[in-house]
Design a protein around this motif. Structure first.
Motif, PDB file in Angstrom:
ATOM      1  N   SER A   8       0.874  -1.168   0.000  1.00 26.75           N
ATOM      2  CA  SER A   8       0.000   0.000   0.000  1.00 26.75           C
ATOM      3  C   SER A   8       0.915   1.223   0.000  1.00 26.75           C
ATOM      4  O   SER A   8       2.140   1.097   0.128  1.00 26.75           O
ATOM      5  CB  SER A   8      -0.940  -0.001   1.210  1.00 26.75           C
ATOM      6  OG  SER A   8      -0.199  -0.019   2.413  1.00 26.75           O
ATOM      7  N   ALA A   9       0.352   2.392  -0.131  1.00 25.99           N
ATOM      8  CA  ALA A   9       1.150   3.600  -0.352  1.00 25.99           C
ATOM      9  C   ALA A   9       2.272   3.814   0.669  1.00 25.99           C
ATOM     10  O   ALA A   9       3.387   4.189   0.282  1.00 25.99           O
ATOM     11  CB  ALA A   9       0.230   4.820  -0.406  1.00 25.99           C
ATOM     12  N   GLY A  36      -4.447  -0.790  -1.447  1.00 24.26           N
ATOM     13  CA  GLY A  36      -5.086   0.507  -1.264  1.00 24.26           C
ATOM     14  C   GLY A  36      -6.306   0.663  -2.144  1.00 24.26           C
ATOM     15  O   GLY A  36      -6.541  -0.107  -3.075  1.00 24.26           O
ATOM     16  N   ASP A  37      -7.089   1.705  -1.848  1.00 22.94           N
ATOM     17  CA  ASP A  37      -8.222   2.033  -2.717  1.00 22.94           C
ATOM     18  C   ASP A  37      -7.835   3.110  -3.730  1.00 22.94           C
ATOM     19  O   ASP A  37      -8.684   3.657  -4.433  1.00 22.94           O
ATOM     20  CB  ASP A  37      -9.441   2.458  -1.906  1.00 22.94           C
ATOM     21  CG  ASP A  37      -9.133   3.580  -0.930  1.00 22.94           C
ATOM     22  OD1 ASP A  37      -8.041   4.177  -1.037  1.00 22.94           O
ATOM     23  OD2 ASP A  37      -9.978   3.860  -0.063  1.00 22.94           O
ATOM     24  N   ASP A  38      -6.524   3.412  -3.797  1.00 21.35           N
ATOM     25  CA  ASP A  38      -5.987   4.347  -4.777  1.00 21.35           C
ATOM     26  C   ASP A  38      -5.363   3.564  -5.928  1.00 21.35           C
ATOM     27  O   ASP A  38      -5.375   2.332  -5.949  1.00 21.35           O
ATOM     28  CB  ASP A  38      -4.943   5.264  -4.122  1.00 21.35           C
ATOM     29  CG  ASP A  38      -3.894   4.477  -3.324  1.00 21.35           C
ATOM     30  OD1 ASP A  38      -4.050   3.243  -3.180  1.00 21.35           O
ATOM     31  OD2 ASP A  38      -2.917   5.087  -2.857  1.00 21.35           O
ATOM     32  N   GLU A  39      -4.821   4.283  -6.900  1.00 22.13           N
ATOM     33  CA  GLU A  39      -4.172   3.626  -8.030  1.00 22.13           C
ATOM     34  C   GLU A  39      -2.838   3.021  -7.580  1.00 22.13           C
ATOM     35  O   GLU A  39      -2.089   3.650  -6.825  1.00 22.13           O
ATOM     36  CB  GLU A  39      -3.924   4.624  -9.159  1.00 22.13           C
ATOM     37  CG  GLU A  39      -5.177   5.003  -9.925  1.00 22.13           C
ATOM     38  CD  GLU A  39      -5.788   3.805 -10.638  1.00 22.13           C
ATOM     39  OE1 GLU A  39      -5.041   3.037 -11.267  1.00 22.13           O
ATOM     40  OE2 GLU A  39      -7.020   3.639 -10.545  1.00 22.13           O
ATOM     41  N   PRO A  40      -2.519   1.824  -8.049  1.00 23.72           N
ATOM     42  CA  PRO A  40      -1.233   1.216  -7.673  1.00 23.72           C
ATOM     43  C   PRO A  40      -0.055   2.074  -8.113  1.00 23.72           C
ATOM     44  O   PRO A  40      -0.102   2.751  -9.147  1.00 23.72           O
ATOM     45  CB  PRO A  40      -1.241  -0.123  -8.420  1.00 23.72           C
ATOM     46  CG  PRO A  40      -2.684  -0.403  -8.690  1.00 23.72           C
ATOM     47  CD  PRO A  40      -3.334   0.935  -8.885  1.00 23.72           C
ATOM     48  N   ALA A  41       1.001   2.049  -7.316  1.00 22.38           N
ATOM     49  CA  ALA A  41       2.232   2.734  -7.693  1.00 22.38           C
ATOM     50  C   ALA A  41       2.884   2.010  -8.867  1.00 22.38           C
ATOM     51  O   ALA A  41       2.560   0.868  -9.184  1.00 22.38           O
ATOM     52  CB  ALA A  41       3.177   2.765  -6.496  1.00 22.38           C
ATOM     53  N   ASP A  42       3.809   2.681  -9.501  1.00 22.20           N
ATOM     54  CA  ASP A  42       4.577   2.096 -10.597  1.00 22.20           C
ATOM     55  C   ASP A  42       5.648   1.188  -9.989  1.00 22.20           C
ATOM     56  O   ASP A  42       6.641   1.665  -9.429  1.00 22.20           O
ATOM     57  CB  ASP A  42       5.218   3.209 -11.428  1.00 22.20           C
ATOM     58  CG  ASP A  42       6.000   2.670 -12.618  1.00 22.20           C
ATOM     59  OD1 ASP A  42       5.787   1.495 -12.984  1.00 22.20           O
ATOM     60  OD2 ASP A  42       6.831   3.415 -13.164  1.00 22.20           O
ATOM     61  N   LEU A  43       5.437  -0.108 -10.094  1.00 23.65           N
ATOM     62  CA  LEU A  43       6.324  -1.084  -9.474  1.00 23.65           C
ATOM     63  C   LEU A  43       6.821  -2.074 -10.516  1.00 23.65           C
ATOM     64  O   LEU A  43       6.078  -2.458 -11.429  1.00 23.65           O
ATOM     65  CB  LEU A  43       5.586  -1.844  -8.363  1.00 23.65           C
ATOM     66  CG  LEU A  43       5.074  -1.001  -7.195  1.00 23.65           C
ATOM     67  CD1 LEU A  43       4.150  -1.822  -6.306  1.00 23.65           C
ATOM     68  CD2 LEU A  43       6.248  -0.440  -6.388  1.00 23.65           C
ATOM     69  N   ASP A  44       8.066  -2.503 -10.360  1.00 24.67           N
ATOM     70  CA  ASP A  44       8.700  -3.416 -11.314  1.00 24.67           C
ATOM     71  C   ASP A  44       8.347  -4.850 -10.953  1.00 24.67           C
ATOM     72  O   ASP A  44       9.127  -5.574 -10.319  1.00 24.67           O
ATOM     73  CB  ASP A  44      10.208  -3.199 -11.298  1.00 24.67           C
ATOM     74  CG  ASP A  44      10.934  -4.081 -12.322  1.00 24.67           C
ATOM     75  OD1 ASP A  44      10.269  -4.580 -13.248  1.00 24.67           O
ATOM     76  OD2 ASP A  44      12.150  -4.272 -12.171  1.00 24.67           O
TER      77      ASP A  44
END
Length: 271
Positions: A8-9, A36-44
């Motif tokens: 999560s964030a 999270g209920d937000d947009e996922p982070a940019d993750l590899d």
């Protein structure tokens, strides 16, 4: 093999360190469950799936179940669960792979070292030099394994563990009634013990917990601990996390009413 992690964030930087460590020569796909209920982070990662929070917070148990389902559908034969704030040691996946070949019906647990603040979690030489697994759990020599006794199942931590896809299916996964912090991993361990699934301590499968601020007892999770502890007690006949509950009680925040732990009305306490 797939490494499943939850994110999560607040833990994005920790997960990026973990994913970078896994990408450095580890033969595994990376499956991230964004809670999270937000947009996922940019993750590899090869796969990022979403599981929004529930009424009472992050759904850690359900997220692990979701990540495992996706990894198995993608063809993973071995599942490795690594918490967001952990990075793998250089030999962690190799030791888990070897242990799974010898004990395919078992849940495998490697030692975890808690890192001091400021540690460069990307430097394997630094991690090796700081290796000092938490003393609460067995730490076999590198390359050796120990079969856990029945009394050791409560020492299972979801920070770092592995099992074959077949064994995961046999366990049925985590009980998804737990939301927010606490008890879902002990519940899983008690289910393993009840069902006769071996628990194995794997020497050399080191993971390293990245430093972040904590409180003891964890005041921010008091309501989660009461709610999840009550569910656990209904399922298993006793309360988990008693050390924290006793600390809350000493501060006057909770009390035992003869049947269960409850918040003390209008009690003052400091986080």
């Amino acid at each position: 093999m797939s490494v499943v992690t939850l994110c999560s964030a607040p833990r994005v930087s920790h997960v990026r360190n973990q994913l970078a460590g896994l990408a450095a020569g580890h033969p595994a796909t990376r499956t991230v469950v964004w809670m999270g209920d937000d947009e996922p982070a940019d993750l590899d990662a090869e796969r990022i799936i979403r599981l929004p929070p529930g009424e009472h917070g992050l759904r850690l148990a359900a997220a692990r179940n979701a990540g495992a389902s996706v990894a198995i559908a993608d063809g993973a034969d071995l599942l490795v669960f690594l918490d967001a704030d952990c990075v793998p040691g250089a030999h962690m996946l190799g030791r888990y792979r070897a242990a799974s070949a010898a004990h395919p019906d078992a849940v495998l647990c490697g030692p975890v070292t808690y890192l001091p603040a400021g540690t460069d979690a990307a430097d394997q030489d630094t991690l090796a030099a700081l290796t000092s697994p938490h003393p609460a759990r067995p730490n076999p020599p590198d390359g050796e394994v120990l079969i856990a006794s029945a009394s050791e199942y409560p020492l299972f931590w979801s920070l770092s563990f592995a099992l074959t896809a077949e064994t995961w299916t046999r366990t049925g996964g985590f009980h998804d009634g737990y939301e927010g912090y606490g008890a879902e991993d002990t519940d899983f361990a008690f289910s393993l013990r009840r069902d006769g699934v071996p628990l194995v301590w794997v020497g050399g499968a080191h993971a390293y917990h990245q430093h972040h601020p904590t409180t003891s007892p964890p005041w921010q999770h008091l309501d989660d601990i009461l709610r999840n502890g009550s569910l656990f007690a209904a399922r298993w006949g006793g309360w988990p996390m008693t050390g924290w509950l006793n600390a809350f009680a000493e501060a006057g925040a909770v009390h035992w009413d003869g049947a269960q732990w409850r918040r003390t009305p209008d009690a003052a306490h400091s986080a």
